[in-house]
Scaffold this motif. Structure first.
Motif, PDB file in Angstrom:
ATOM      1  N   LEU A   1       0.836  -1.210   0.000  1.00 34.12           N
ATOM      2  CA  LEU A   1       0.000   0.000   0.000  1.00 34.12           C
ATOM      3  C   LEU A   1       0.868   1.255   0.000  1.00 34.12           C
ATOM      4  CD1 LEU A   1      -2.865  -0.941   2.502  1.00 34.12           C
ATOM      5  CD2 LEU A   1      -3.059  -0.676   0.020  1.00 34.12           C
ATOM      6  N   ILE A   2       1.927   1.241   0.818  1.00 36.40           N
ATOM      7  CA  ILE A   2       2.832   2.396   0.880  1.00 36.40           C
ATOM      8  C   ILE A   2       3.489   2.610  -0.478  1.00 36.40           C
ATOM      9  CG2 ILE A   2       4.987   3.255   1.898  1.00 36.40           C
ATOM     10  CD1 ILE A   2       4.091   1.832   4.516  1.00 36.40           C
ATOM     11  N   ARG A   3       3.961   1.533  -1.079  1.00 34.53           N
ATOM     12  CA  ARG A   3       4.615   1.649  -2.395  1.00 34.53           C
ATOM     13  C   ARG A   3       3.629   2.092  -3.467  1.00 34.53           C
ATOM     14  NH1 ARG A   3       8.180   3.248  -5.512  1.00 34.53           N
ATOM     15  NH2 ARG A   3       9.021   1.878  -7.098  1.00 34.53           N
ATOM     16  N   LEU A   4       2.409   1.566  -3.395  1.00 31.67           N
ATOM     17  CA  LEU A   4       1.409   1.903  -4.415  1.00 31.67           C
ATOM     18  C   LEU A   4       0.958   3.350  -4.342  1.00 31.67           C
ATOM     19  CD1 LEU A   4      -0.755  -1.329  -4.554  1.00 31.67           C
ATOM     20  CD2 LEU A   4       0.450  -0.262  -6.471  1.00 31.67           C
ATOM     21  N   GLU A   5       1.022   3.968  -3.154  1.00 32.97           N
ATOM     22  CA  GLU A   5       0.627   5.383  -3.074  1.00 32.97           C
ATOM     23  C   GLU A   5       1.465   6.219  -4.030  1.00 32.97           C
ATOM     24  OE1 GLU A   5       0.020   9.003   0.131  1.00 32.97           O
ATOM     25  OE2 GLU A   5       1.469   7.436   0.576  1.00 32.97           O
ATOM     26  N   GLU A   6       2.778   5.981  -4.029  1.00 37.45           N
ATOM     27  CA  GLU A   6       3.660   6.725  -4.927  1.00 37.45           C
ATOM     28  C   GLU A   6       3.352   6.410  -6.392  1.00 37.45           C
ATOM     29  OE1 GLU A   6       8.315   6.777  -6.332  1.00 37.45           O
ATOM     30  OE2 GLU A   6       7.814   5.847  -4.407  1.00 37.45           O
ATOM     31  N   VAL A   7       3.155   5.126  -6.688  1.00 38.19           N
ATOM     32  CA  VAL A   7       2.875   4.701  -8.061  1.00 38.19           C
ATOM     33  C   VAL A   7       1.582   5.327  -8.581  1.00 38.19           C
ATOM     34  CG1 VAL A   7       2.297   2.697  -9.491  1.00 38.19           C
ATOM     35  CG2 VAL A   7       4.148   2.536  -7.818  1.00 38.19           C
ATOM     36  N   VAL A   8       0.534   5.287  -7.754  1.00 34.48           N
ATOM     37  CA  VAL A   8      -0.772   5.817  -8.154  1.00 34.48           C
ATOM     38  C   VAL A   8      -0.690   7.325  -8.369  1.00 34.48           C
ATOM     39  CG1 VAL A   8      -3.124   6.254  -7.344  1.00 34.48           C
ATOM     40  CG2 VAL A   8      -2.143   3.965  -7.143  1.00 34.48           C
ATOM     41  N   LEU A   9      -0.103   8.052  -7.421  1.00 33.70           N
ATOM     42  CA  LEU A   9      -0.036   9.506  -7.558  1.00 33.70           C
ATOM     43  C   LEU A   9       0.810   9.917  -8.752  1.00 33.70           C
ATOM     44  CD1 LEU A   9       0.166  10.714  -3.849  1.00 33.70           C
ATOM     45  CD2 LEU A   9      -1.760  10.907  -5.432  1.00 33.70           C
ATOM     46  N   ARG A  10       1.903   9.203  -8.993  1.00 32.45           N
ATOM     47  CA  ARG A  10       2.743   9.517 -10.153  1.00 32.45           C
ATOM     48  C   ARG A  10       1.955   9.323 -11.448  1.00 32.45           C
ATOM     49  NH1 ARG A  10       7.499   5.979  -9.741  1.00 32.45           N
ATOM     50  NH2 ARG A  10       6.247   4.489 -10.905  1.00 32.45           N
ATOM     51  N   SER A  11       1.185   8.229 -11.513  1.00 30.17           N
ATOM     52  CA  SER A  11       0.402   7.940 -12.712  1.00 30.17           C
ATOM     53  C   SER A  11      -0.701   8.975 -12.919  1.00 30.17           C
ATOM     54  CB  SER A  11      -0.213   6.543 -12.607  1.00 30.17           C
ATOM     55  OG  SER A  11       0.792   5.565 -12.539  1.00 30.17           O
ATOM     56  N   LEU A  12      -1.414   9.308 -11.851  1.00 33.50           N
ATOM     57  CA  LEU A  12      -2.501  10.271 -11.972  1.00 33.50           C
ATOM     58  C   LEU A  12      -1.972  11.664 -12.316  1.00 33.50           C
ATOM     59  CD1 LEU A  12      -4.868   9.190  -9.055  1.00 33.50           C
ATOM     60  CD2 LEU A  12      -4.969   8.546 -11.469  1.00 33.50           C
ATOM     61  N   ASN A  13      -0.855  12.053 -11.710  1.00 30.39           N
ATOM     62  CA  ASN A  13      -0.274  13.357 -12.032  1.00 30.39           C
ATOM     63  C   ASN A  13       0.160  13.422 -13.487  1.00 30.39           C
ATOM     64  OD1 ASN A  13      -0.628  14.719  -9.580  1.00 30.39           O
ATOM     65  ND2 ASN A  13       1.254  13.873  -8.720  1.00 30.39           N
ATOM     66  N   ALA A  14       0.639  12.300 -14.038  1.00 29.40           N
ATOM     67  CA  ALA A  14       1.030  12.277 -15.456  1.00 29.40           C
ATOM     68  C   ALA A  14      -0.176  12.506 -16.358  1.00 29.40           C
ATOM     69  CB  ALA A  14       1.707  10.945 -15.789  1.00 29.40           C
TER      70      ALA A  14
END
Length: 197
Positions: free
Chosen positions: A58-71
């Motif tokens: 979950l901690i790792r996915l927070e970064e992945v999700v936010l990076r994807s959405l910001n892109a």
């Protein structure tokens, strides 16, 4: 990273895409958390570190999700938190306005910096703050016409990006994951569950 900017919302009535099976086959060798759990098990077998299987991911996915959405939101000149304010006001329905406390209670991030975020959105002409006519000391945050247009343009791309992040799951798996995460979220932070009053 997979560039998500090229993903558009699925055409209404189109068949859902099958999950990409290759993604599942690659997951074990690319799973950073899984490798970390193996190290913990080797070096500290006295500790039950099985919680990392969920919490670490979950901690790792927070970064992945936010990076994807910001892109995906970058072409609209927005970061996720800015978009979240506009979208929350948009789905609140006419007249697209909320008090800051009601807005905060509906957002998926903490209150830190909300005031500065609203100032930035107001400066860009996307929201307008005004005195609440029912309470002279209160404030209302209202979506401007420009803010509504931008939210309406960005929302389909954002929704498609969320679905893209879940593309490896069958619909029933996605529903099960959503239920389990809901139980975990409300069980640990019950204040995140009730609707704002």
């Amino acid at each position: 990273m997979i560039a998500l900017g090229c993903y558009a919302a699925p055409h209404p009535g189109s068949a859902p895409r099958r999950p990409e099976k290759g993604l599942r086959m690659e997951h074990e060798k690319n799973d950073l958390v899984g490798r970390g759990i193996a190290l913990w098990a080797s070096e500290r077998p006295d500790l039950d570190s099985s919680g990392k299987a969920v919490v670490g991911r979950l901690i790792r996915l927070e970064e992945v999700v936010l990076r994807s959405l910001n892109a995906v939101l970058q072409p609209f000149g927005l970061k996720y938190q800015e978009y979240a304010v506009l979208a929350t006001l948009r789905v609140s329905g006419p007249p697209y306005r909320l008090t800051p406390s009601r807005l905060q209670a509906t957002l998926l991030f903490t209150s830190g910096g909300l005031s500065n975020l609203l100032k930035r959105l107001e400066r860009d002409g996307l929201v307008r703050r005004s005195t609440d006519p029912r309470d002279g000391r209160g404030v209302l945050v209202r979506l401007t016409a420009r803010g509504q247009r931008l939210a309406d343009e960005a929302m389909p791309r954002h929704a498609a990006a969320e679905l893209h992040l879940l593309r490896m799951f069958e619909p029933q798996e996605r529903a099960a994951l959503a239920r389990l995460l809901s139980v975990m979220m409300v069980g640990n932070a019950p204040e995140l569950g009730p609707a704002p009053g």
